[in-house]
Design a protein around this motif. Structure first.
Motif, PDB file in Angstrom:
ATOM      1  N   MET A  93       5.385  13.710  -8.852  1.00  0.00           N
ATOM      2  CA  MET A  93       4.922  14.967  -9.447  1.00  0.00           C
ATOM      3  C   MET A  93       6.033  15.616 -10.254  1.00  0.00           C
ATOM      4  O   MET A  93       5.815  16.111 -11.361  1.00  0.00           O
ATOM      5  N   MET A  94       7.259  15.579  -9.656  1.00  0.00           N
ATOM      6  CA  MET A  94       8.376  16.214 -10.342  1.00  0.00           C
ATOM      7  C   MET A  94       8.689  15.494 -11.649  1.00  0.00           C
ATOM      8  O   MET A  94       8.899  16.131 -12.684  1.00  0.00           O
ATOM      9  N   ILE A  95       8.708  14.156 -11.561  1.00  0.00           N
ATOM     10  CA  ILE A  95       8.969  13.380 -12.781  1.00  0.00           C
ATOM     11  C   ILE A  95       7.894  13.673 -13.822  1.00  0.00           C
ATOM     12  O   ILE A  95       8.180  13.967 -14.981  1.00  0.00           O
ATOM     13  N   GLY A  96       6.652  13.645 -13.352  1.00  0.00           N
ATOM     14  CA  GLY A  96       5.524  13.903 -14.253  1.00  0.00           C
ATOM     15  C   GLY A  96       5.643  15.270 -14.889  1.00  0.00           C
ATOM     16  O   GLY A  96       5.425  15.448 -16.091  1.00  0.00           O
ATOM     17  N   MET A 128       0.834  -1.210   0.000  1.00  0.00           N
ATOM     18  CA  MET A 128       0.000   0.000   0.000  1.00  0.00           C
ATOM     19  C   MET A 128       0.867   1.258   0.000  1.00  0.00           C
ATOM     20  O   MET A 128       0.571   2.234  -0.672  1.00  0.00           O
ATOM     21  N   THR A 129       1.942   1.217   0.790  1.00  0.00           N
ATOM     22  CA  THR A 129       2.786   2.402   0.911  1.00  0.00           C
ATOM     23  C   THR A 129       3.407   2.786  -0.425  1.00  0.00           C
ATOM     24  O   THR A 129       3.429   3.950  -0.799  1.00  0.00           O
ATOM     25  N   PHE A 130       3.901   1.775  -1.139  1.00  0.00           N
ATOM     26  CA  PHE A 130       4.624   2.119  -2.362  1.00  0.00           C
ATOM     27  C   PHE A 130       3.746   2.125  -3.606  1.00  0.00           C
ATOM     28  O   PHE A 130       4.087   2.743  -4.603  1.00  0.00           O
ATOM     29  N   LEU A 131       2.610   1.447  -3.512  1.00  0.00           N
ATOM     30  CA  LEU A 131       1.764   1.373  -4.695  1.00  0.00           C
ATOM     31  C   LEU A 131       0.733   2.504  -4.736  1.00  0.00           C
ATOM     32  O   LEU A 131       0.409   3.008  -5.804  1.00  0.00           O
ATOM     33  N   SER A 132       0.248   2.907  -3.543  1.00  0.00           N
ATOM     34  CA  SER A 132      -0.819   3.909  -3.504  1.00  0.00           C
ATOM     35  C   SER A 132      -0.509   5.169  -4.299  1.00  0.00           C
ATOM     36  O   SER A 132      -1.334   5.608  -5.098  1.00  0.00           O
ATOM     37  N   PRO A 133       0.685   5.770  -4.082  1.00  0.00           N
ATOM     38  CA  PRO A 133       0.948   6.987  -4.864  1.00  0.00           C
ATOM     39  C   PRO A 133       0.886   6.719  -6.362  1.00  0.00           C
ATOM     40  O   PRO A 133       0.335   7.517  -7.123  1.00  0.00           O
ATOM     41  N   LEU A 134       1.436   5.564  -6.769  1.00  0.00           N
ATOM     42  CA  LEU A 134       1.398   5.217  -8.186  1.00  0.00           C
ATOM     43  C   LEU A 134      -0.036   5.053  -8.667  1.00  0.00           C
ATOM     44  O   LEU A 134      -0.402   5.529  -9.737  1.00  0.00           O
ATOM     45  N   ILE A 135      -0.836   4.379  -7.816  1.00  0.00           N
ATOM     46  CA  ILE A 135      -2.236   4.167  -8.198  1.00  0.00           C
ATOM     47  C   ILE A 135      -2.947   5.506  -8.332  1.00  0.00           C
ATOM     48  O   ILE A 135      -3.657   5.751  -9.305  1.00  0.00           O
ATOM     49  N   LEU A 191       7.121  10.351  -1.912  1.00  0.00           N
ATOM     50  CA  LEU A 191       6.947   9.711  -3.217  1.00  0.00           C
ATOM     51  C   LEU A 191       6.084  10.565  -4.137  1.00  0.00           C
ATOM     52  O   LEU A 191       6.369  10.727  -5.315  1.00  0.00           O
ATOM     53  N   GLY A 192       5.020  11.123  -3.529  1.00  0.00           N
ATOM     54  CA  GLY A 192       4.123  11.978  -4.308  1.00  0.00           C
ATOM     55  C   GLY A 192       4.889  13.124  -4.929  1.00  0.00           C
ATOM     56  O   GLY A 192       4.737  13.438  -6.116  1.00  0.00           O
ATOM     57  N   SER A 223       0.228   4.300  15.314  1.00  0.00           N
ATOM     58  CA  SER A 223       0.200   5.664  14.796  1.00  0.00           C
ATOM     59  C   SER A 223       1.561   6.040  14.197  1.00  0.00           C
ATOM     60  O   SER A 223       1.615   6.743  13.192  1.00  0.00           O
ATOM     61  N   PHE A 224       2.644   5.543  14.795  1.00  0.00           N
ATOM     62  CA  PHE A 224       3.956   5.829  14.213  1.00  0.00           C
ATOM     63  C   PHE A 224       4.068   5.205  12.823  1.00  0.00           C
ATOM     64  O   PHE A 224       4.593   5.819  11.894  1.00  0.00           O
ATOM     65  N   ALA A 225       3.550   3.977  12.696  1.00  0.00           N
ATOM     66  CA  ALA A 225       3.558   3.336  11.383  1.00  0.00           C
ATOM     67  C   ALA A 225       2.761   4.184  10.397  1.00  0.00           C
ATOM     68  O   ALA A 225       3.168   4.374   9.247  1.00  0.00           O
ATOM     69  N   GLY A 226       1.631   4.729  10.868  1.00  0.00           N
ATOM     70  CA  GLY A 226       0.798   5.568  10.017  1.00  0.00           C
ATOM     71  C   GLY A 226       1.525   6.819   9.575  1.00  0.00           C
ATOM     72  O   GLY A 226       1.483   7.212   8.408  1.00  0.00           O
ATOM     73  N   ILE A 227       2.218   7.438  10.543  1.00  0.00           N
ATOM     74  CA  ILE A 227       2.937   8.668  10.214  1.00  0.00           C
ATOM     75  C   ILE A 227       4.035   8.379   9.197  1.00  0.00           C
ATOM     76  O   ILE A 227       4.235   9.128   8.237  1.00  0.00           O
ATOM     77  N   LEU A 228       4.716   7.245   9.397  1.00  0.00           N
ATOM     78  CA  LEU A 228       5.770   6.867   8.450  1.00  0.00           C
ATOM     79  C   LEU A 228       5.185   6.701   7.042  1.00  0.00           C
ATOM     80  O   LEU A 228       5.727   7.222   6.060  1.00  0.00           O
ATOM     81  N   GLN A 229       4.066   5.994   6.976  1.00  0.00           N
ATOM     82  CA  GLN A 229       3.429   5.780   5.672  1.00  0.00           C
ATOM     83  C   GLN A 229       3.086   7.118   5.010  1.00  0.00           C
ATOM     84  O   GLN A 229       3.306   7.322   3.826  1.00  0.00           O
ATOM     85  N   PHE A 230       2.569   8.002   5.855  1.00  0.00           N
ATOM     86  CA  PHE A 230       2.190   9.318   5.383  1.00  0.00           C
ATOM     87  C   PHE A 230       3.372  10.072   4.790  1.00  0.00           C
ATOM     88  O   PHE A 230       3.296  10.637   3.701  1.00  0.00           O
ATOM     89  N   LEU A 231       4.481  10.056   5.549  1.00  0.00           N
ATOM     90  CA  LEU A 231       5.669  10.776   5.092  1.00  0.00           C
ATOM     91  C   LEU A 231       6.173  10.186   3.780  1.00  0.00           C
ATOM     92  O   LEU A 231       6.556  10.922   2.870  1.00  0.00           O
TER      93      LEU A 231
END
Lengths: 309, 437
Positions: free
Chosen positions: B254-257, B25-32, B249-250, B236-244
């Protein structure tokens, strides 16, 4: 202080249900103490009180003479009946985690785990996940985690369930060795043969009340009924049986013997000495078997429970 | 004993982060998400590529010259044909539709009797365009008939963008209101998603310990309250990490795009912006520069700080409830019956936020719901960009902290009993009984 654990008049109620009613238990140091009782009698509640999982409504608990406090957690090792491990965590990591929760440093925990894993020859499980192990294998890991921090008091709730006879024996030997090294063991089980084999003290809890407690030998003395099992050889067995039936209180006995013989259980009045019976018998027949019937813990258990119904 | 809390937090964090779903989820979500945006964008261009052919039968011959073909719509002049003939040819050629403007004596009659025939109900933007063309023409004619000079009217039109200024001299405008709404809405929505996703994780983790039967082993070493807090914190720490990671990644994506599609994107946005300007009849300046100006005017420190406080507070409040629910049930399916106390206030917060706060950020409804602890994190987050008196924030935060303490205590009680109860499906009544155990 010769008693490691003293529970004084502990009571606990859940809503309208009384789980424990003024139960006092004394566990001598270095003993293996059998905590017995039918399902739902209150054993688990008592064990949870000792583990400070549940607080008693009234009553006190002393460990090694001190009122029970939160630092005593590391002095107790508890193997609950409802036990399991994290399925998706590796065996080694999990054991380390649980050991550290009991206050061991990571280094200490690692060393001791290595010792136990080598002892049980399970070192190759270290990086396996629990879901890859069988139930008995997981139980071994749980046993190790329970005893790893070398607690003064070990509480085992049905420790042998899930083990095959060989591994049950391994665990039994380990428990005995831990006792010899100075640990005190509380042992809760339904398997009376293991109580018979291991326990030197027992307490019986029934319907939230303690109805029996003491040394196994004392209890057996109190419960024995001056009954003897005899095996007799005679030319006229029928005649002999009749004579005995008239003179004593007899019933047929059931034991294994190689040759044909008269098997009887003979109960004597309290004041009659066994020798009187023996000499009466030797005059009339060949005595090939003569031994006192000592009630098993199982019989005492059933008898006390039915008396208290 | 506090080292135990650290151990629990660490274990929870690691087991969350190591979970395969989490990693995926962490690495695929932004791509999705980026892929979805791209797909939608592509589909829209695909859609508008198709030119809609509209047949116009203009019996008045007045309007036909005003229908200019665009990228989307081509107008075919069939005015010389009979209406029925035109209809037949639209059907046989499978054209988009037919606009019929009959000959009427008065403009008022005409305005009411224009018709559009189409097989499927026509696209709104097409209809709007046609209506605008006709209405402009008719209005012009009406002006002329009344003897008014069109040039004078055009010159006299005033374009207004009211400048709003508060008493401390900060200027705001409508566009700044939109910016504030956007920020508040985004923050509130993010908080809701975070609570639902990570609250559920806490609940699942509690249920897992129950079904694995490890719970009694654990709580013979640690206090249930410690275990519960450790779970909430670790998750919650895991959540914050995912968020960051998502933010990071976002940014990269965005920059690549931008690097790849940069030029065409720029052209597109410019075109969009000019279109927006054209379409804006109120004369509001949809200016990107002004947008950024307004963003920079927002009280960023206050926003970030309050975002943090309400985010953490709201998450704690709800995940304590999630933990209690997890302890009360045996499986995730059983948890459904207890979901109402979580979903209801969350939904209420979002609805109050999107309707009451945007309508009137300082109205009674908005103010009250930004004080009530279960809805305050979301509603207050949405109000803060509009400027909230400090005493209201103070009251709201104190109420929130008070109710977190109460809720953690309350959940801890249920948790303590619930984790040792197997095979029972408790009712609310039973849960309240547990409080007295």
């Amino acid at each position: 202080m010769s008693n490691l654990l003293e529970v004084q008049e502990a009571s606990k109620r859940f809503g309208d249900f009384i789980a424990l009613n003024n139960v006092s238990v004394t566990v001598p140091k270095g003993s293996i103490f059998g905590l017995l009782g039918p399902n739902g009698a209150g054993k688990t509640t008592l064990i949870r009180i000792i583990n400070q999982i549940t607080l008693p409504d009234t009553g006190k608990v002393f460990l090694d003479g001190d009122p029970l406090q939160s630092h005593h957690i590391k002095d107790i090792g508890y193997l609950p009946e409802e036990r399991g491990l994290y399925k998706s965590m590796k065996v080694g990591e999990q054991a380390l985690y649980l050991a550290q929760l009991k206050g061991l440093s990571k280094k200490e925990a690692k060393e001791r785990l290595k010792y136990w894993f080598d002892k049980f020859d399970i070192s190759h499980w270290w990086n396996k996940k629990i879901q890859e192990l069988s139930k008995g294998m997981a139980q071994k890991v749980q046993f190790i985690v329970t005893v790893l921090h070398r607690p003064k008091l070990l509480i085992f709730d049905e420790p042998f369930s899930g083990f095959d006879p060989i591994n049950a024996n391994v665990i039994k030997d380990e428990i005995l060795q831990l006792r010899d090294e100075g640990a005190t063991v509380i042992f809760s089980t339904h398997r009376m043969e293991s109580v018979e084999e291991l326990c030197d003290h027992i307490a019986l809890i029934h319907k939230s009340n303690k109805i029996l407690e003491g040394k196994v030998s004392d209890i057996k003395k109190a419960y024995k009924s001056n009954t003897f099992e005899v095996g007799l050889l005679s030319d006229n067995m029928l005649e002999l049986e009749k004579t005995l039936q008239n003179k004593f209180n007899t019933e047929p006995a059931n034991f294994k013997a190689i040759d044909e013989q008269l098997k009887l259980k003979i109960s004597l009045d309290k004041q009659v000495a066994p020798n009187e019976l023996l000499s009466f018998l030797t005059e009339r027949a060949q005595v090939v078997r003569f031994n006192e019937v000592i009630p098993s813990v199982n019989e005492i258990f059933i008898k006390t429970i039915t008396e208290n119904e | 004993m506090s080292s135990n809390l650290q151990l629990i937090i660490k274990r929870e964090f690691i087991s969350r982060v190591r979970n395969r779903t989490f990693v995926v989820m962490t690495f695929l979500s932004p791509l999705i998400v980026v892929g979805m945006i791209g797909l939608i964008g592509w589909l829209t261009t695909l859609n508008s590529d198709e030119v809609k052919e509209v047949v116009v039968v203009d019996e008045t011959k007045l309007f036909i010259g005003d229908f200019e073909n665009t990228k989307e719509v081509a107008y075919l002049d069939y005015s010389s044909f009979d209406l029925d003939v035109a209809k037949d040819s639209v059907i046989s050629k499978k054209l988009y539709g037919l606009l019929y403007i009959p000959n009427k004596t008065s403009n008022n009659d005409l305005a009411k009797s224009i018709q559009f025939y189409a097989e499927e109900s026509p696209n709104f933007s097409v209809l709007n365009k046609i209506e605008r063309i006709i209405s402009n023409k008719l209005t012009e004619q009406n002006y002329k008939n009344e003897g008014l000079n069109l040039e004078v009217i055009e010159r006299s039109k005033a374009k207004i963008n009211i400048q709003i200024e508060n008493f401390s001299g900060e200027k705001t405008s409508k566009i700044s209101n939109y910016v504030k709404m956007g920020f508040g809405g985004l923050a509130g929505y993010l908080l809701m998603m975070f609570i639902i996703i990570y609250g559920n994780m806490v609940m699942r983790s509690v249920i897992e310990e129950k079904t694995n039967r490890i719970i009694e082993i654990i709580i013979s070493s640690v206090k249930p309250m410690q275990l519960m807090l450790g779970k909430i914190l670790g998750t919650s720490f895991a959540g914050i990490l995912q968020f960051l990671i998502w933010v990071f990644l976002g940014g990269i994506i965005m920059m690549i795009g931008y690097g790849i599609f940069g030029s065409s994107l720029e052209a597109n946005t410019l075109e969009e912006a000019t279109k927006l300007l054209e379409a804006n009849h109120e004369g509001m300046m949809a200016n990107i520069g002004e947008f950024f100006l307004e963003v920079s005017k927002l009280p960023m420190l206050e926003l970030v700080l309050s975002f943090f406080i309400y985010f953490v507070g709201g998450y704690f409040l709800y995940s304590a409830i999630y933990a209690a629910i997890g302890a009360a049930v045996d499986s995730e399916t059983d948890s459904q019956q207890f979901m109402l106390p979580i979903i209801l206030p969350l939904m209420l917060g979002i609805y109050v936020g999107f309707f009451a706060v945007i309508e009137n950020p300082h109205g009674t409804v908005s103010t009250v719901f930004s004080m009530i602890p279960l809805t305050s994190p979301i509603v207050m987050l949405m109000r803060i960009p509009f400027g909230v008196p400090w005493w209201q924030i103070l009251v709201s935060i104190s109420l929130l902290i008070g109710s977190i303490i109460f809720m953690v205590w309350f959940a801890g009680k249920i948790y303590r009993i619930g984790i040792l109860m197997y095979g029972k499906k408790p009712s609310y009544k039973e849960l309240f009984k547990w409080l007295k155990y």
